[in-house]
Design a protein around this motif. Sequence first.
Motif, PDB file in Angstrom:
ATOM      1  N   GLU A 149       0.455  -0.919  -0.407  1.00  0.00           N
ATOM      2  CA  GLU A 149       0.238  -0.170  -0.220  1.00  0.00           C
ATOM      3  C   GLU A 149       0.788   1.501   0.380  1.00  0.00           C
ATOM      4  O   GLU A 149       0.186   2.204  -0.782  1.00  0.00           O
ATOM      5  CB  GLU A 149      -1.016   0.250   1.268  1.00  0.00           C
ATOM      6  CG  GLU A 149      -2.016  -0.972   1.649  1.00  0.00           C
ATOM      7  CD  GLU A 149      -1.056  -2.327   2.023  1.00  0.00           C
ATOM      8  OE1 GLU A 149      -0.274  -2.510   2.120  1.00  0.00           O
ATOM      9  OE2 GLU A 149      -1.962  -3.250   1.934  1.00  0.00           O
ATOM     10  N   ARG A 150       1.626   1.634   1.200  1.00  0.00           N
ATOM     11  CA  ARG A 150       2.697   2.497   1.153  1.00  0.00           C
ATOM     12  C   ARG A 150       3.636   2.793  -0.573  1.00  0.00           C
ATOM     13  O   ARG A 150       3.653   3.812  -0.934  1.00  0.00           O
ATOM     14  CB  ARG A 150       3.440   2.306   2.063  1.00  0.00           C
ATOM     15  CG  ARG A 150       5.209   3.773   2.393  1.00  0.00           C
ATOM     16  CD  ARG A 150       5.237   3.786   3.079  1.00  0.00           C
ATOM     17  NE  ARG A 150       6.722   4.857   3.319  1.00  0.00           N
ATOM     18  CZ  ARG A 150       6.865   4.918   2.962  1.00  0.00           C
ATOM     19  NH1 ARG A 150       7.781   4.614   1.884  1.00  0.00           N
ATOM     20  NH2 ARG A 150       8.221   6.020   2.897  1.00  0.00           N
ATOM     21  N   GLU A 204       1.281   3.983  -2.863  1.00  0.00           N
ATOM     22  CA  GLU A 204       1.190   5.149  -2.738  1.00  0.00           C
ATOM     23  C   GLU A 204       2.364   6.897  -3.148  1.00  0.00           C
ATOM     24  O   GLU A 204       1.596   7.402  -3.433  1.00  0.00           O
ATOM     25  CB  GLU A 204       0.538   6.162  -1.249  1.00  0.00           C
ATOM     26  CG  GLU A 204       0.692   7.135  -0.954  1.00  0.00           C
ATOM     27  CD  GLU A 204      -0.764   7.834  -1.769  1.00  0.00           C
ATOM     28  OE1 GLU A 204      -0.497   9.079  -2.001  1.00  0.00           O
ATOM     29  OE2 GLU A 204      -1.733   7.115  -2.169  1.00  0.00           O
ATOM     30  N   ARG A 239       1.728   6.817  -7.230  1.00  0.00           N
ATOM     31  CA  ARG A 239       1.106   8.681  -7.220  1.00  0.00           C
ATOM     32  C   ARG A 239       1.896   9.305  -6.883  1.00  0.00           C
ATOM     33  O   ARG A 239       0.850  10.609  -7.255  1.00  0.00           O
ATOM     34  CB  ARG A 239      -0.126   7.474  -5.883  1.00  0.00           C
ATOM     35  CG  ARG A 239      -1.773   6.688  -7.116  1.00  0.00           C
ATOM     36  CD  ARG A 239      -2.465   6.816  -5.905  1.00  0.00           C
ATOM     37  NE  ARG A 239      -3.413   5.245  -6.845  1.00  0.00           N
ATOM     38  CZ  ARG A 239      -3.378   4.065  -6.276  1.00  0.00           C
ATOM     39  NH1 ARG A 239      -2.366   3.536  -5.310  1.00  0.00           N
ATOM     40  NH2 ARG A 239      -3.612   3.309  -7.112  1.00  0.00           N
ATOM     41  N   THR A 240       2.207   9.528  -5.657  1.00  0.00           N
ATOM     42  CA  THR A 240       3.144  11.033  -5.199  1.00  0.00           C
ATOM     43  C   THR A 240       3.542  11.341  -6.721  1.00  0.00           C
ATOM     44  O   THR A 240       3.357  12.124  -7.128  1.00  0.00           O
ATOM     45  CB  THR A 240       3.214  10.864  -3.706  1.00  0.00           C
ATOM     46  OG1 THR A 240       2.557  10.005  -3.193  1.00  0.00           O
ATOM     47  CG2 THR A 240       4.490  11.721  -3.246  1.00  0.00           C
TER      48      THR A 240
END
Length: 149
Positions: free
Chosen positions: A124-125, A128, A131-132
């Motif tokens: 999950e991290r 993200e 996406r960042t």
Amino acid sequence: MAIRGLSAGGQGYPPGVTTTSQVPQVSQQELYRYLEDRFACAQACAECSRACAVRASLVNPGGGTPQELVRRKGVICAEVCDATSRALSEDDQTDEETVRAQVEWCRQVCLESAHAFDGHPGAERTAEMCRTCARACTDFLDALTPSTH
């Protein structure tokens, strides 16, 4: 005299980013935004590269199709982000079209990688971070685009 690292004629940089009187100048605010977005994109790419490399190293290479896809996406994303970060961090005279292509490629790879990491336990991290990075690439591409307002 051109600003260090920024070439006259806008090669790789917003049109007019120079201190010569022969080419239109951009405001200090536009220059700062461009440099901040470039740095933010390079930094996000470097962080994404590290996260993807770590994630890829945790996946068993012979672990079946879904795991293999995640591992491959992680390796590719790490390599593309690393190359993009280095390209944006170096003080070269790359033309704007090449910069745009590299950053757009990075943005696409990050989005594809985030999608591959979604639903993968423990990733999950990393999703993200991808996406960042994609958002930072989008912001930087917007900084390259001349304002139409």
